[in-house]
Write an enzyme that holds these catalytic residues in place. Structure first.
Site, mmCIF file in Angstrom:
data_model
loop_
_atom_site.group_PDB
_atom_site.id
_atom_site.type_symbol
_atom_site.label_atom_id
_atom_site.label_comp_id
_atom_site.label_asym_id
_atom_site.label_seq_id
_atom_site.Cartn_x
_atom_site.Cartn_y
_atom_site.Cartn_z
ATOM 1 N N GLY A 1 6.994 18.788 36.458
ATOM 2 C CA GLY A 1 8.230 17.757 36.268
ATOM 3 C C GLY A 1 8.871 17.261 37.296
ATOM 4 O O GLY A 1 7.855 17.019 38.333
ATOM 5 N N GLU A 2 10.143 16.812 37.567
ATOM 6 C CA GLU A 2 10.618 16.426 38.707
ATOM 7 C C GLU A 2 10.024 14.938 39.239
ATOM 8 O O GLU A 2 10.217 14.549 40.402
ATOM 9 C CB GLU A 2 11.101 17.265 39.808
ATOM 10 C CG GLU A 2 9.679 17.759 40.437
ATOM 11 C CD GLU A 2 10.103 19.023 41.495
ATOM 12 O OE1 GLU A 2 9.634 18.807 42.733
ATOM 13 O OE2 GLU A 2 10.678 20.015 41.094
ATOM 14 N N ALA A 3 9.205 14.496 38.098
ATOM 15 C CA ALA A 3 8.491 13.084 38.633
ATOM 16 C C ALA A 3 7.306 13.210 39.428
ATOM 17 O O ALA A 3 7.064 12.146 39.842
ATOM 18 C CB ALA A 3 9.642 11.990 39.301
#
Length: 337
Positions: free
Chosen positions: A304-306
């Site tokens: 996650g978190e780009a």
């Protein structure tokens, strides 16, 4: 001034999605045919360059100001044991982002992207959506506008990501309510829960679908009932980027799930989006198929978190560099086929 002054304004924006510039698409495709290479020999790099040309409205697009926006939110459903980590980790990871110590800090820098972190009322988790809507209409609208606010003038590529303990369960609920199918099709291990944890997630999603079964199936209502602030913010950013002609690079399952309720009603919503990668979360490949997106990368990532989308941004930069900097046959004095 808010991008969406009301729920009706958000719905109006969804109903009037602009398309790409056909002239720029044709110019970029023509240039690709003149570059010193066999046609199609750069594969998807060629497609990416032409795609971005259409949305930037120029035959030779460029990225002067790429931005990563990571939205963070907390979820009331964490009380059901749906995550391997406590809700406090959301705040702690946001602090890590702000100090520069997370994966996305390193990956954004490597891709030449500005990083913006947007925490959304982390001290006030959403409501438990197995018994009530996750957000009020006002809260959901505020989250949509927080997302839209990252699409500021000058941004020419937007990479989106999220942080929120419990949000893979919210993402599964959004997908199940939007696209149907078995709940087990959409629920995965998320942060790494065991089989019992996956079973708890399935039970939570099934309870949420039952609780909201009689509610309207509009994009807004689905977002506010079984989503989260950070997920609604991603939806707002996607719609605002579409209005501004900015290409969006989506991260993994949770990020992409923000589009599920929008796509169920407006299938063209993802037309300006690139799926940065296909994550290891089981529902992501199924979701990308529903959105009509083919991922650029498949690296087994599930952070996650780009993070996956930021890695893909490097590929996008390579595509635009080849498109802009290669010589044409005429310029190079090379005989064309």
């Amino acid at each position: 001034m808010s991008a969406f002054a009301s729920v009706a304004a958000f719905e109006t924006a969804l109903a009037a999605l602009p398309g790409p510039d056909r002239t720029a698409l044709a110019e970029a495709a023509e240039r690709q045919g003149q570059l010193t290479k066999p046609p199609g020999s750069l594969g998807r790099l060629e497609d990416v360059a032409v795609f971005i040309a259409g949305w930037q409205g120029v035959g030779v697009p460029r990225i002067d100001h790429g931005r990563v926006a990571v939205f963070a939110g907390n979820h009331g459903i964490v009380a059901h044991g749906v995550s391997a980590f406590p809700a406090a980790v959301t705040v702690e990871m946001v602090r890590n982002f702000q100090k520069g110590g997370a994966a996305i800090n390193a990956l954004a820098a490597a891709a030449g992207l500005e990083l913006v972190v947007v925490p959304l009322e982390l001290d006030r988790p959403t409501a438990d959506f197995t018994t009530s809507p996750a957000m009020t209409a006002e809260e959901c609208l505020a989250a949509l506008n927080a997302g839209a606010a990252v699409v500021s003038e000058g941004v020419d590529l937007l990479v989106l990501g999220e942080m929120g303990i419990g949000n893979s369960t919210a993402a599964a609920a959004l997908c199940a309510r939007s696209f149907g199918g078995s709940v087990t099709d959409w629920v995965g291990p998320g942060t790494g829960v065991d089989a019992a944890g996956v079973a708890r997630k399935v039970a939570v999603v099934e309870a949420a679908l039952a609780c909201h079964a009689d509610a309207p199936q509009t994009p807004f209502e689905t977002l506010r009932r079984v989503g989260g602030r950070e997920i609604a913010a991603i939806a707002g950013a996607v719609v605002a980027a579409r209005q501004a002609g900015v290409v969006v690079v989506l991260d993994g399952f949770i990020c992409s799930a923000a589009l599920a309720p929008l796509a169920a009603a407006h299938p063209a919503i993802a037309d300006h989006c690139i799926a940065g990668h296909c994550s290891a979360e089981p529902g992501h490949a199924r979701l990308l198929a529903k959105l009509g997106l083919a991922p650029l990368l498949s690296l087994g990532m599930r952070l996650g978190e780009a993070s996956g989308a930021a890695v893909a941004a490097g590929v996008i930069r390579a595509a635009l560099a080849a498109h802009a900097e290669m010589a044409t046959f005429a310029e190079a004095g090379v005989s064309a086929a």
